[in-house]
Motif scaffolding. Sequence first.
Motif, PDB file in Angstrom:
ATOM      1  N   GLU A   1     -12.083  -4.248  -6.689  1.00 34.00           N
ATOM      2  CA  GLU A   1     -12.924  -3.352  -7.487  1.00 34.00           C
ATOM      3  C   GLU A   1     -12.778  -3.624  -8.980  1.00 34.00           C
ATOM      4  N   LYS A   2     -11.588  -4.029  -9.399  1.00 37.03           N
ATOM      5  CA  LYS A   2     -11.342  -4.328 -10.811  1.00 37.03           C
ATOM      6  C   LYS A   2     -11.781  -5.742 -11.188  1.00 37.03           C
TER       7      LYS A   2
ATOM      8  N   ALA B   1      -8.313  -3.651  -1.984  1.00 36.72           N
ATOM      9  CA  ALA B   1      -9.574  -3.048  -2.428  1.00 36.72           C
ATOM     10  C   ALA B   1      -9.536  -2.719  -3.918  1.00 36.72           C
ATOM     11  N   GLU B   2      -8.395  -2.234  -4.400  1.00 37.22           N
ATOM     12  CA  GLU B   2      -8.270  -1.885  -5.820  1.00 37.22           C
ATOM     13  C   GLU B   2      -8.413  -3.114  -6.709  1.00 37.22           C
ATOM     14  N   HIS B   3      -7.784  -4.209  -6.320  1.00 37.89           N
ATOM     15  CA  HIS B   3      -7.895  -5.440  -7.111  1.00 37.89           C
ATOM     16  C   HIS B   3      -9.334  -5.965  -7.101  1.00 37.89           C
TER      17      HIS B   3
ATOM     18  N   ASP C   1       0.820  -1.217   0.000  1.00 42.77           N
ATOM     19  CA  ASP C   1       0.000   0.000   0.000  1.00 42.77           C
ATOM     20  C   ASP C   1       0.852   1.264   0.000  1.00 42.77           C
TER      21      ASP C   1
ATOM     22  N   SER D   1      -5.636  -0.852   0.842  1.00 45.71           N
ATOM     23  CA  SER D   1      -6.012  -0.191  -0.414  1.00 45.71           C
ATOM     24  C   SER D   1      -5.639  -1.032  -1.629  1.00 45.71           C
ATOM     25  N   THR D   2      -4.494  -1.715  -1.569  1.00 44.67           N
ATOM     26  CA  THR D   2      -4.093  -2.572  -2.692  1.00 44.67           C
ATOM     27  C   THR D   2      -5.114  -3.672  -2.921  1.00 44.67           C
TER      28      THR D   2
ATOM     29  N   GLU E   1     -10.279  -8.397 -10.116  1.00 46.24           N
ATOM     30  CA  GLU E   1      -9.059  -9.205 -10.183  1.00 46.24           C
ATOM     31  C   GLU E   1      -8.951 -10.025  -8.900  1.00 46.24           C
TER      32      GLU E   1
END
Length: 228
Positions: free
Chosen positions: A182-183, A178-180, A118, A175-176, A185
Amino acid sequence: ETIVENKDAKIELFKQLAACVKKDAIIVSNTSGLNVFELVPESLLPQMCIAHWYAPAQLIPLVEVVKSEQAPEEFGKIVVELLEKCGKTPVFMKKFIQGYIANRMQMCMNTEMFYLLDNGYCTPEDFDKAIKASFIPRAVVLGICKRIDFGGLDMTANNYKNKSYTSPPPVDMPSTLAEHIEKGELGIKTGKGFYDYTGVDKQELIAKRDKQLFEVFKLTKKFMDDPV
């Protein structure tokens, strides 16, 4: 008992078991995240144990065993002996704590990993490389407690006194991660996670993982049978 990790489902099953099992039967749950000792009818507590198999269970030998406070010590020992006869490596814990041993250690490492990712300290590839090339293979030989014996308990005490390390602050969601999410992934099942698996045959990849894990645990057993 290996049903879904759902409180209501387990409560209902244990009610059914309470009505039909013999009083001298040992009831064992494979729960990984729930405190089943809080879910079973009080009448079943003297018969309850947990045997948590570590995934993938067909390859990883660890099973963490813990009995209820009301169950006799003998019940836990019987479960351990049965697992040993099955070729597993049981660990009989003194008392229950959620996460047992291995999952709590895994969560500690996850917390550190996401903090580093993160905050841009390293990539997932470099994190994995550092772990694979350092304390994980060393732990196969020494474990963690014995490694401290070899290094000297005074050295470990100095590390605490010097306060050169600060634990990451708690976060609700890295956050890392959550980003994956959301995508979309989600790992090998979607073709991408921390790594890109585009064009990779998933079944071949899983088979390769299983083969390598099998080889690692053959070597691990050799060291555990003849420890340092």
